[in-house]
Scaffold this motif. Structure first.
Motif, PDB file in Angstrom:
ATOM      1  N   VAL A   7       4.063   7.907  -0.652  1.00 17.08           N
ATOM      2  CA  VAL A   7       3.629   7.247   0.499  1.00 17.08           C
ATOM      3  C   VAL A   7       2.733   5.953  -0.036  1.00 17.08           C
ATOM      4  O   VAL A   7       1.553   6.195  -0.451  1.00 17.08           O
ATOM      5  N   GLU A   8       3.054   4.724   0.211  1.00 18.46           N
ATOM      6  CA  GLU A   8       2.292   3.404  -0.021  1.00 18.46           C
ATOM      7  C   GLU A   8       1.615   3.073   1.174  1.00 18.46           C
ATOM      8  O   GLU A   8       2.136   2.827   2.279  1.00 18.46           O
ATOM      9  N   LEU A  64       7.438   7.574  -7.422  1.00 17.47           N
ATOM     10  CA  LEU A  64       6.299   6.684  -7.898  1.00 17.47           C
ATOM     11  C   LEU A  64       7.013   5.350  -8.452  1.00 17.47           C
ATOM     12  O   LEU A  64       6.591   4.037  -8.103  1.00 17.47           O
ATOM     13  N   GLU A  65       7.966   5.604  -9.341  1.00 14.81           N
ATOM     14  CA  GLU A  65       8.701   4.495 -10.061  1.00 14.81           C
ATOM     15  C   GLU A  65       9.405   3.335  -9.311  1.00 14.81           C
ATOM     16  O   GLU A  65       9.177   2.164  -9.225  1.00 14.81           O
ATOM     17  N   ALA A  67       8.464   2.790  -5.740  1.00 15.95           N
ATOM     18  CA  ALA A  67       7.251   2.179  -5.339  1.00 15.95           C
ATOM     19  C   ALA A  67       6.693   1.072  -6.246  1.00 15.95           C
ATOM     20  O   ALA A  67       6.593  -0.230  -5.739  1.00 15.95           O
ATOM     21  N   GLU A  68       6.646   1.418  -7.283  1.00 13.50           N
ATOM     22  CA  GLU A  68       5.880   0.324  -8.283  1.00 13.50           C
ATOM     23  C   GLU A  68       7.000  -0.841  -8.576  1.00 13.50           C
ATOM     24  O   GLU A  68       6.412  -1.991  -8.733  1.00 13.50           O
ATOM     25  N   ASN A  69       8.095  -0.386  -8.691  1.00 11.58           N
ATOM     26  CA  ASN A  69       9.337  -1.545  -8.939  1.00 11.58           C
ATOM     27  C   ASN A  69       9.337  -2.316  -7.778  1.00 11.58           C
ATOM     28  O   ASN A  69       9.674  -3.662  -7.942  1.00 11.58           O
ATOM     29  N   ALA A  70       9.329  -1.801  -6.552  1.00 11.82           N
ATOM     30  CA  ALA A  70       9.287  -2.461  -5.252  1.00 11.82           C
ATOM     31  C   ALA A  70       8.280  -3.477  -5.000  1.00 11.82           C
ATOM     32  O   ALA A  70       8.266  -4.695  -4.735  1.00 11.82           O
ATOM     33  N   ILE A  94      -4.843  -1.288  -1.740  1.00 12.12           N
ATOM     34  CA  ILE A  94      -3.400  -0.525  -1.778  1.00 12.12           C
ATOM     35  C   ILE A  94      -3.741   1.029  -2.091  1.00 12.12           C
ATOM     36  O   ILE A  94      -4.491   1.013  -3.218  1.00 12.12           O
ATOM     37  N   LYS A  95      -3.158   1.811  -1.533  1.00  6.41           N
ATOM     38  CA  LYS A  95      -3.511   3.393  -1.972  1.00  6.41           C
ATOM     39  C   LYS A  95      -1.843   3.797  -2.033  1.00  6.41           C
ATOM     40  O   LYS A  95      -0.859   3.797  -1.219  1.00  6.41           O
ATOM     41  N   VAL A  96      -1.419   4.716  -3.012  1.00  4.49           N
ATOM     42  CA  VAL A  96      -0.155   5.397  -3.107  1.00  4.49           C
ATOM     43  C   VAL A  96      -0.649   6.829  -3.339  1.00  4.49           C
ATOM     44  O   VAL A  96      -1.534   7.340  -4.088  1.00  4.49           O
ATOM     45  N   GLU A  97      -0.134   7.668  -2.258  1.00  2.58           N
ATOM     46  CA  GLU A  97      -0.280   8.967  -2.295  1.00  2.58           C
ATOM     47  C   GLU A  97       0.943   9.725  -2.569  1.00  2.58           C
ATOM     48  O   GLU A  97       2.133   9.419  -2.191  1.00  2.58           O
TER      49      GLU A  97
END
Length: 98
Positions: A7-8, A64-65, A67-70, A94-97
Motif C-alpha cells: 500500500v502506497e 514493493l519493486e 511500487a518503486e518502479n512506478a 510518502i509511506k509504503v506499507e
C-alpha cells in the motif's frame, strides 16, 4: 496462501489557487493513462479529500519493486506532470506499507 499487497500512501496539499476539480480531472487521467498500465498495479486506488486542499492518494501494488518502479516512471511521465504541478512539493509525505 495469502498474497501480500503493498500500500502506497501519499499525503499532499494542493498548490494555492488550484481548484479541486482541475486536480481531480488530472488524477483521473493519471488513473486511466498511467496507473492502470503499470506492471504490478493491483487494480485499486483511493483518492481522499481532506480539508483546505489536503488529500491522500492510496495505491495498491503487487510488490514493493512494482511500487518503486512506478514511482520512478511517474517522475518522468508527461501524463503525471499536470497532476504533480498542482501539488505543493513541500507538503508531500510518502509511506509504503508492506
Amino acid at each position: 496462501m495469502n498474497k501480500k499487497i503493498i500500500v502506497e500512501i501519499v499525503q499532499f496539499k494542493l498548490t494555492e489557487g488550484v481548484s479541486e476539480e482541475a486536480f481531480i480531472q488530472d488524477a483521473e487521467n493519471v488513473q486511466k493513462n498511467f496507473l492502470e498500465k503499470q506492471l504490478g498495479y493491483a487494480g485499486s486506488r483511493q483518492l481522499l479529500k481532506g480539508k483546505d486542499g489536503e488529500g491522500t492518494d492510496i495505491v495498491y501494488w503487487e510488490s514493493l519493486e512494482h511500487a518503486e518502479n512506478a514511482q520512478k516512471a511517474a517522475m518522468e511521465s508527461l501524463t503525471c506532470m499536470p497532476m504533480f504541478q498542482k501539488i505543493n512539493p513541500e507538503s508531500i509525505k510518502i509511506k509504503v506499507e508492506i
